[in-house]
Design a protein around this motif. Structure first.
Motif, PDB file in Angstrom:
ATOM      1  N   ALA A  22       0.846  -1.191   0.000  1.00  0.00           N
ATOM      2  CA  ALA A  22       0.000   0.000   0.000  1.00  0.00           C
ATOM      3  C   ALA A  22       0.883   1.244   0.000  1.00  0.00           C
ATOM      4  CB  ALA A  22      -0.909   0.005   1.217  1.00  0.00           C
ATOM      5  N   SER A  23       0.466   2.239  -0.715  1.00  0.00           N
ATOM      6  CA  SER A  23       1.232   3.481  -0.769  1.00  0.00           C
ATOM      7  C   SER A  23       0.841   4.382   0.389  1.00  0.00           C
ATOM      8  CB  SER A  23       0.967   4.199  -2.097  1.00  0.00           C
ATOM      9  OG  SER A  23      -0.377   4.627  -2.144  1.00  0.00           O
ATOM     10  N   PRO A  24       1.708   5.340   0.778  1.00  0.00           N
ATOM     11  CA  PRO A  24       1.380   6.237   1.887  1.00  0.00           C
ATOM     12  C   PRO A  24       0.085   7.009   1.660  1.00  0.00           C
ATOM     13  CG  PRO A  24       3.680   6.449   1.326  1.00  0.00           C
ATOM     14  CD  PRO A  24       3.054   5.561   0.286  1.00  0.00           C
ATOM     15  N   GLN A  25      -0.304   7.233   0.399  1.00  0.00           N
ATOM     16  CA  GLN A  25      -1.534   7.960   0.139  1.00  0.00           C
ATOM     17  C   GLN A  25      -2.754   7.173   0.600  1.00  0.00           C
ATOM     18  OE1 GLN A  25       0.638   7.552  -2.599  1.00  0.00           O
ATOM     19  NE2 GLN A  25       1.424   9.598  -2.878  1.00  0.00           N
ATOM     20  N   SER A  26      -2.637   5.878   0.798  1.00  0.00           N
ATOM     21  CA  SER A  26      -3.786   5.084   1.198  1.00  0.00           C
ATOM     22  C   SER A  26      -3.952   5.008   2.712  1.00  0.00           C
ATOM     23  CB  SER A  26      -3.688   3.675   0.607  1.00  0.00           C
ATOM     24  OG  SER A  26      -2.602   2.987   1.178  1.00  0.00           O
ATOM     25  N   TYR A  27      -3.058   5.602   3.468  1.00  0.00           N
ATOM     26  CA  TYR A  27      -3.170   5.588   4.925  1.00  0.00           C
ATOM     27  C   TYR A  27      -4.090   6.712   5.370  1.00  0.00           C
ATOM     28  CZ  TYR A  27       1.187   2.945   4.481  1.00  0.00           C
ATOM     29  OH  TYR A  27       2.156   2.056   4.123  1.00  0.00           O
ATOM     30  N   VAL A  28      -4.898   6.438   6.368  1.00  0.00           N
ATOM     31  CA  VAL A  28      -5.790   7.450   6.917  1.00  0.00           C
ATOM     32  C   VAL A  28      -5.089   8.071   8.118  1.00  0.00           C
ATOM     33  CG1 VAL A  28      -8.030   7.878   7.963  1.00  0.00           C
ATOM     34  CG2 VAL A  28      -7.814   6.181   6.145  1.00  0.00           C
ATOM     35  N   CYS A  29      -4.725   9.342   8.000  1.00  0.00           N
ATOM     36  CA  CYS A  29      -4.032  10.055   9.070  1.00  0.00           C
ATOM     37  C   CYS A  29      -4.869  11.241   9.510  1.00  0.00           C
ATOM     38  CB  CYS A  29      -2.681  10.575   8.592  1.00  0.00           C
ATOM     39  SG  CYS A  29      -1.485   9.303   8.237  1.00  0.00           S
ATOM     40  N   ALA A  30      -4.863  11.499  10.799  1.00  0.00           N
ATOM     41  CA  ALA A  30      -5.477  12.716  11.319  1.00  0.00           C
ATOM     42  C   ALA A  30      -4.372  13.759  11.421  1.00  0.00           C
ATOM     43  CB  ALA A  30      -6.099  12.461  12.690  1.00  0.00           C
ATOM     44  N   THR A  31      -4.509  14.853  10.688  1.00  0.00           N
ATOM     45  CA  THR A  31      -3.434  15.842  10.660  1.00  0.00           C
ATOM     46  C   THR A  31      -3.482  16.799  11.842  1.00  0.00           C
ATOM     47  OG1 THR A  31      -4.776  17.255   9.240  1.00  0.00           O
ATOM     48  CG2 THR A  31      -3.242  15.751   8.153  1.00  0.00           C
ATOM     49  N   THR A  32      -4.549  16.778  12.622  1.00  0.00           N
ATOM     50  CA  THR A  32      -4.656  17.710  13.746  1.00  0.00           C
ATOM     51  C   THR A  32      -4.686  17.009  15.099  1.00  0.00           C
ATOM     52  OG1 THR A  32      -7.059  17.696  13.570  1.00  0.00           O
ATOM     53  CG2 THR A  32      -5.877  19.427  12.385  1.00  0.00           C
ATOM     54  N   MET A  33      -4.698  15.701  15.114  1.00  0.00           N
ATOM     55  CA  MET A  33      -4.757  14.957  16.369  1.00  0.00           C
ATOM     56  C   MET A  33      -3.669  13.879  16.337  1.00  0.00           C
ATOM     57  SD  MET A  33      -7.398  16.306  17.870  1.00  0.00           S
ATOM     58  CE  MET A  33      -8.425  15.312  18.894  1.00  0.00           C
ATOM     59  N   CYS A  34      -3.038  13.620  17.455  1.00  0.00           N
ATOM     60  CA  CYS A  34      -1.947  12.646  17.479  1.00  0.00           C
ATOM     61  C   CYS A  34      -2.355  11.278  18.018  1.00  0.00           C
ATOM     62  CB  CYS A  34      -0.799  13.189  18.326  1.00  0.00           C
ATOM     63  SG  CYS A  34       0.021  14.592  17.568  1.00  0.00           S
ATOM     64  N   ILE A  35      -3.423  11.187  18.808  1.00  0.00           N
ATOM     65  CA  ILE A  35      -3.766   9.927  19.479  1.00  0.00           C
ATOM     66  C   ILE A  35      -4.105   8.825  18.476  1.00  0.00           C
ATOM     67  CG2 ILE A  35      -5.376   8.832  21.087  1.00  0.00           C
ATOM     68  CD1 ILE A  35      -3.375  10.762  22.393  1.00  0.00           C
ATOM     69  N   GLY A  36      -4.940   9.122  17.486  1.00  0.00           N
ATOM     70  CA  GLY A  36      -5.292   8.113  16.487  1.00  0.00           C
ATOM     71  C   GLY A  36      -4.088   7.678  15.681  1.00  0.00           C
ATOM     72  N   ASN A  37      -3.235   8.646  15.329  1.00  0.00           N
ATOM     73  CA  ASN A  37      -2.024   8.305  14.586  1.00  0.00           C
ATOM     74  C   ASN A  37      -1.088   7.451  15.430  1.00  0.00           C
ATOM     75  OD1 ASN A  37      -2.948   9.799  12.426  1.00  0.00           O
ATOM     76  ND2 ASN A  37      -1.815  11.624  12.989  1.00  0.00           N
ATOM     77  N   MET A  38      -1.008   7.762  16.726  1.00  0.00           N
ATOM     78  CA  MET A  38      -0.141   6.987  17.614  1.00  0.00           C
ATOM     79  C   MET A  38      -0.655   5.548  17.721  1.00  0.00           C
ATOM     80  SD  MET A  38       1.169   7.935  21.428  1.00  0.00           S
ATOM     81  CE  MET A  38       1.709   9.520  20.839  1.00  0.00           C
ATOM     82  N   ARG A  39      -1.974   5.390  17.832  1.00  0.00           N
ATOM     83  CA  ARG A  39      -2.549   4.052  17.903  1.00  0.00           C
ATOM     84  C   ARG A  39      -2.288   3.274  16.616  1.00  0.00           C
ATOM     85  NH1 ARG A  39      -5.968   1.054  15.787  1.00  0.00           N
ATOM     86  NH2 ARG A  39      -6.762   2.698  14.448  1.00  0.00           N
ATOM     87  N   SER A  40      -2.525   3.922  15.478  1.00  0.00           N
ATOM     88  CA  SER A  40      -2.315   3.254  14.190  1.00  0.00           C
ATOM     89  C   SER A  40      -0.843   2.921  13.959  1.00  0.00           C
ATOM     90  CB  SER A  40      -2.829   4.136  13.051  1.00  0.00           C
ATOM     91  OG  SER A  40      -4.211   4.339  13.163  1.00  0.00           O
ATOM     92  N   GLY A  41       0.042   3.847  14.320  1.00  0.00           N
ATOM     93  CA  GLY A  41       1.474   3.601  14.172  1.00  0.00           C
ATOM     94  C   GLY A  41       1.954   2.466  15.055  1.00  0.00           C
ATOM     95  N   THR A  42       1.474   2.446  16.291  1.00  0.00           N
ATOM     96  CA  THR A  42       1.860   1.386  17.223  1.00  0.00           C
ATOM     97  C   THR A  42       1.303   0.038  16.764  1.00  0.00           C
ATOM     98  OG1 THR A  42       1.917   2.984  19.030  1.00  0.00           O
ATOM     99  CG2 THR A  42       1.777   0.663  19.644  1.00  0.00           C
TER     100      THR A  42
END
Length: 87
Positions: A1-21
């Motif tokens: 999958a390319s980075p464009q297919s990842y769902v990132c929240a650009t204003t919040m870190c908690i969801g990104n931290m969960r997804s990254g972990t």
């Protein structure tokens, strides 16, 4: 999958931290390099957010109300990048 297919929240870190972990744990369990790349993408978004917050804080301390001009300039650059032709 390319980075464009990842769902990132650009204003919040908690969801990104969960997804990254979650992606990093998948890499540790399975050795899947794509999961490691996905984790690195999420953690990079968090890092860029934190760096931007630090720069914003320093700008406010240095420039006061004029620091909003930095935001306007970066938003203008982003706006015009949307219309640029892909090479």
């Amino acid at each position: 999958a390319s980075p464009q297919s990842y769902v990132c929240a650009t204003t919040m870190c908690i969801g990104n931290m969960r997804s990254g972990t979650e992606s990093f744990c998948e890499f540790v369990r399975t050795g899947n390099k794509a999961a490691l790349h996905k984790a690195a993408t999420y953690f990079s978004v968090i890092l860029v957010f934190a760096v931007g917050a630090g720069i914003g804080s320093a700008a406010v301390a240095t420039l006061g109300d004029r620091s909003i001009l930095i935001c306007c300039a970066s938003l203008a650059v982003s706006f015009f990048m949307m219309f640029r032709e892909k090479v």
